[in-house]
Design a protein around this motif. Sequence first.
Motif, PDB file in Angstrom:
ATOM      1  N   ALA A 400       0.836  -1.199   0.000  1.00 18.33           N
ATOM      2  CA  ALA A 400       0.000   0.000   0.000  1.00 18.33           C
ATOM      3  C   ALA A 400       0.873   1.253   0.000  1.00 18.33           C
ATOM      4  CB  ALA A 400      -0.922  -0.006   1.218  1.00 18.33           C
ATOM      5  N   ALA A 401       1.977   1.200   0.741  1.00 22.26           N
ATOM      6  CA  ALA A 401       2.888   2.351   0.767  1.00 22.26           C
ATOM      7  C   ALA A 401       3.513   2.586  -0.600  1.00 22.26           C
ATOM      8  CB  ALA A 401       3.973   2.118   1.821  1.00 22.26           C
ATOM      9  N   VAL A 402       3.874   1.495  -1.293  1.00 19.32           N
ATOM     10  CA  VAL A 402       4.426   1.642  -2.649  1.00 19.32           C
ATOM     11  C   VAL A 402       3.380   2.241  -3.577  1.00 19.32           C
ATOM     12  CG1 VAL A 402       5.383   0.417  -4.641  1.00 19.32           C
ATOM     13  CG2 VAL A 402       6.023  -0.285  -2.326  1.00 19.32           C
ATOM     14  N   ARG A 403       2.138   1.742  -3.444  1.00 16.55           N
ATOM     15  CA  ARG A 403       1.063   2.235  -4.304  1.00 16.55           C
ATOM     16  C   ARG A 403       0.861   3.737  -4.109  1.00 16.55           C
ATOM     17  NH1 ARG A 403      -1.275   3.840  -7.718  1.00 16.55           N
ATOM     18  NH2 ARG A 403      -3.310   3.289  -8.614  1.00 16.55           N
ATOM     19  N   ILE A 404       0.908   4.189  -2.879  1.00 17.07           N
ATOM     20  CA  ILE A 404       0.758   5.622  -2.599  1.00 17.07           C
ATOM     21  C   ILE A 404       1.913   6.408  -3.211  1.00 17.07           C
ATOM     22  CG2 ILE A 404       0.793   7.344  -0.747  1.00 17.07           C
ATOM     23  CD1 ILE A 404      -0.673   5.269   0.995  1.00 17.07           C
ATOM     24  N   GLY A 405       3.128   5.888  -3.064  1.00 17.33           N
ATOM     25  CA  GLY A 405       4.293   6.569  -3.612  1.00 17.33           C
ATOM     26  C   GLY A 405       4.254   6.695  -5.118  1.00 17.33           C
ATOM     27  N   LEU A 406       3.714   5.691  -5.797  1.00 14.65           N
ATOM     28  CA  LEU A 406       3.646   5.722  -7.264  1.00 14.65           C
ATOM     29  C   LEU A 406       2.660   6.768  -7.779  1.00 14.65           C
ATOM     30  CD1 LEU A 406       3.692   1.883  -7.982  1.00 14.65           C
ATOM     31  CD2 LEU A 406       5.509   3.516  -8.533  1.00 14.65           C
ATOM     32  N   SER A 407       1.739   7.197  -6.915  1.00 11.19           N
ATOM     33  CA  SER A 407       0.737   8.174  -7.353  1.00 11.19           C
ATOM     34  C   SER A 407       1.184   9.608  -7.103  1.00 11.19           C
ATOM     35  CB  SER A 407      -0.595   7.910  -6.630  1.00 11.19           C
ATOM     36  OG  SER A 407      -0.456   8.124  -5.243  1.00 11.19           O
ATOM     37  N   ARG A 408       2.427   9.771  -6.594  1.00 12.47           N
ATOM     38  CA  ARG A 408       2.936  11.098  -6.275  1.00 12.47           C
ATOM     39  C   ARG A 408       4.084  11.460  -7.210  1.00 12.47           C
ATOM     40  NH1 ARG A 408       3.188  10.086   0.293  1.00 12.47           N
ATOM     41  NH2 ARG A 408       0.917  10.209   0.684  1.00 12.47           N
ATOM     42  N   GLU A 409       4.440  12.727  -7.156  1.00 10.84           N
ATOM     43  CA  GLU A 409       5.583  13.185  -7.951  1.00 10.84           C
ATOM     44  C   GLU A 409       6.855  12.510  -7.440  1.00 10.84           C
ATOM     45  OE1 GLU A 409       5.514  14.913 -10.551  1.00 10.84           O
ATOM     46  OE2 GLU A 409       3.474  15.680 -10.519  1.00 10.84           O
ATOM     47  N   PRO A 410       7.782  12.154  -8.332  1.00  7.82           N
ATOM     48  CA  PRO A 410       7.831  12.460  -9.774  1.00  7.82           C
ATOM     49  C   PRO A 410       7.210  11.387 -10.653  1.00  7.82           C
ATOM     50  CG  PRO A 410       9.903  11.513  -9.105  1.00  7.82           C
ATOM     51  CD  PRO A 410       9.050  11.549  -7.871  1.00  7.82           C
ATOM     52  N   PHE A 411       6.476  10.411 -10.045  1.00  8.42           N
ATOM     53  CA  PHE A 411       5.967   9.275 -10.826  1.00  8.42           C
ATOM     54  C   PHE A 411       4.539   9.481 -11.303  1.00  8.42           C
ATOM     55  CE2 PHE A 411       8.751   7.666  -7.396  1.00  8.42           C
ATOM     56  CZ  PHE A 411       9.829   7.304  -8.165  1.00  8.42           C
ATOM     57  N   GLN A 412       3.845  10.441 -10.748  1.00 14.34           N
ATOM     58  CA  GLN A 412       2.429  10.619 -11.041  1.00 14.34           C
ATOM     59  C   GLN A 412       2.184  10.767 -12.535  1.00 14.34           C
ATOM     60  OE1 GLN A 412       0.666  14.154  -9.360  1.00 14.34           O
ATOM     61  NE2 GLN A 412      -1.307  13.140  -9.063  1.00 14.34           N
ATOM     62  N   GLY A 413       1.313   9.897 -13.073  1.00 12.73           N
ATOM     63  CA  GLY A 413       0.942   9.951 -14.480  1.00 12.73           C
ATOM     64  C   GLY A 413       1.845   9.170 -15.394  1.00 12.73           C
ATOM     65  N   ALA A 414       3.025   8.750 -14.952  1.00 19.34           N
ATOM     66  CA  ALA A 414       3.929   7.962 -15.799  1.00 19.34           C
ATOM     67  C   ALA A 414       3.286   6.605 -16.090  1.00 19.34           C
ATOM     68  CB  ALA A 414       5.280   7.774 -15.111  1.00 19.34           C
ATOM     69  N   SER A 415       3.347   6.168 -17.342  1.00 21.79           N
ATOM     70  CA  SER A 415       2.667   4.932 -17.746  1.00 21.79           C
ATOM     71  C   SER A 415       3.184   3.731 -16.960  1.00 21.79           C
ATOM     72  CB  SER A 415       2.839   4.705 -19.248  1.00 21.79           C
ATOM     73  OG  SER A 415       4.219   4.624 -19.590  1.00 21.79           O
ATOM     74  N   GLU A 416       4.505   3.683 -16.723  1.00 20.30           N
ATOM     75  CA  GLU A 416       5.063   2.557 -15.975  1.00 20.30           C
ATOM     76  C   GLU A 416       4.538   2.549 -14.537  1.00 20.30           C
ATOM     77  OE1 GLU A 416       6.737   4.811 -17.550  1.00 20.30           O
ATOM     78  OE2 GLU A 416       8.101   3.888 -19.020  1.00 20.30           O
ATOM     79  N   ALA A 417       4.425   3.750 -13.939  1.00 21.87           N
ATOM     80  CA  ALA A 417       3.929   3.850 -12.572  1.00 21.87           C
ATOM     81  C   ALA A 417       2.458   3.457 -12.493  1.00 21.87           C
ATOM     82  CB  ALA A 417       4.123   5.268 -12.046  1.00 21.87           C
TER      83      ALA A 417
END
Length: 446
Positions: A400-417
């Motif tokens: 869940a912590a990883v999932r939250i981190g992927l939705s934040r900058e600098p990953f937010q919106g990146a297709s891989e994220a």
Amino acid sequence: MRERARTLLQLLVWERGWTYDRFRREYEKAARELAAAAGEPPSTATVEEQTFRRWTAGRVRGLPNRPAPAVLEYMFGRSVRDLLSPPNGLAPDPSVKYAPTINESDLAMTARDAAAHAGDAASLSVPDMTLDQLDDDIVALARGYNRTSPVEVFRRAKELLGIAQSMLERTQVPRQRERAYLAAGQSAAVLSAISFDLGSLSAAVSLSRTSALYGQVIEHGPLQAYSHGALAFLAFWSGRPAEAVRLVRTAQQYGGLGDTAKTRLLVIEGRAYGHLGNQAAAERAVRSALDLSTGARDDLHDDVGGEFAFPDDRVAMSNATTYLLLGDADGAEEAAKSALQLVAAKPDGQRPLLISTQAHVDLARARLLRGELDGVQAALEPAFAVPTEWRGAGTLERMAAVRIGLSREPFQGASEAVQLGEQIEVFTSEASANRLGATSPLAIEG
């Protein structure tokens, strides 16, 4: 000197000069008269000699079963409570000549009572081999915990707790009761651990308290320390890290703890301080845990071991989480890699899947802190392959912590994220712990 009557009933029987046979006839007559007065069918109530002896000797707890209270009160004109209680200083009627007599029936009944009491005492024990088997089964379960399906661990631990509780009901031998209490406490502790892994925090807390109470009954320091350590762990999972520190302090005061027990408590203390944001105290606890080496052992954490142990790979995995709480990506990655190396060095079949899975996710979280998306995905690949029943609450929380981190900058919106986040959601939705737990994974480990 006259023998003193033990109950008012005995005194009144003596005054009348009644033997058991005469008492029985009078009792049956009174029962018939009461039934007739109530318009009921003729009574067949009677009283056995052993019951008569118990009534007169005061060996009765509570009131006799019906219709005895009414019959006795009808016979003697006194309340049944008074009849079965000591005479309270009442002297025999001086106008009545009586003398307690000893006849063949008295002697035979006394012999039977003594034999029955001895037989009861002998029956209030269990074969030592039964307790030996219970001990062996608990050791096997604890040592196989990380290699056994969580659902099977729960089933088996519940069964062993029931056996231990049954032993406590069957034996009054102090030595055996101490062993049964210890077995019950150990079984409850394993049940607590597996309840947490299956996603039920409230059940885990209740079972750890149960384990602590069993340990308190027999003053077993290591069991009480283990249970309080578990409660501390569960406290910061409930968002109460200050309470976790207090519980660790309590656990550390119990006697008879070996290095393993003390290391475990220091690691839990470090996590609690990590949640409090106290970097100095957290790092001090981590260093103390790594430096502890006096050679001391105890009979739970070391001799039973398994789930009660706290080996180096588990220390490293937990320390990785502490470093993540402190925002130390380098420390977290180093500790997570150390945990994975230690697990890999173990023989096939002895590698704890829960620990390695959590270490993989913590490694991903460390790389996430450094903005290394490719590294995050590589670290998570082994975790994604874990069967659904092995996806415990600790793993889901980390995911869940990883999932939250992927939705934040600098990953937010990146297709891989986005793709990786969706994969985590599927992983979580399929997990047994997510299905069994009453709530979604917590966020405090993040």
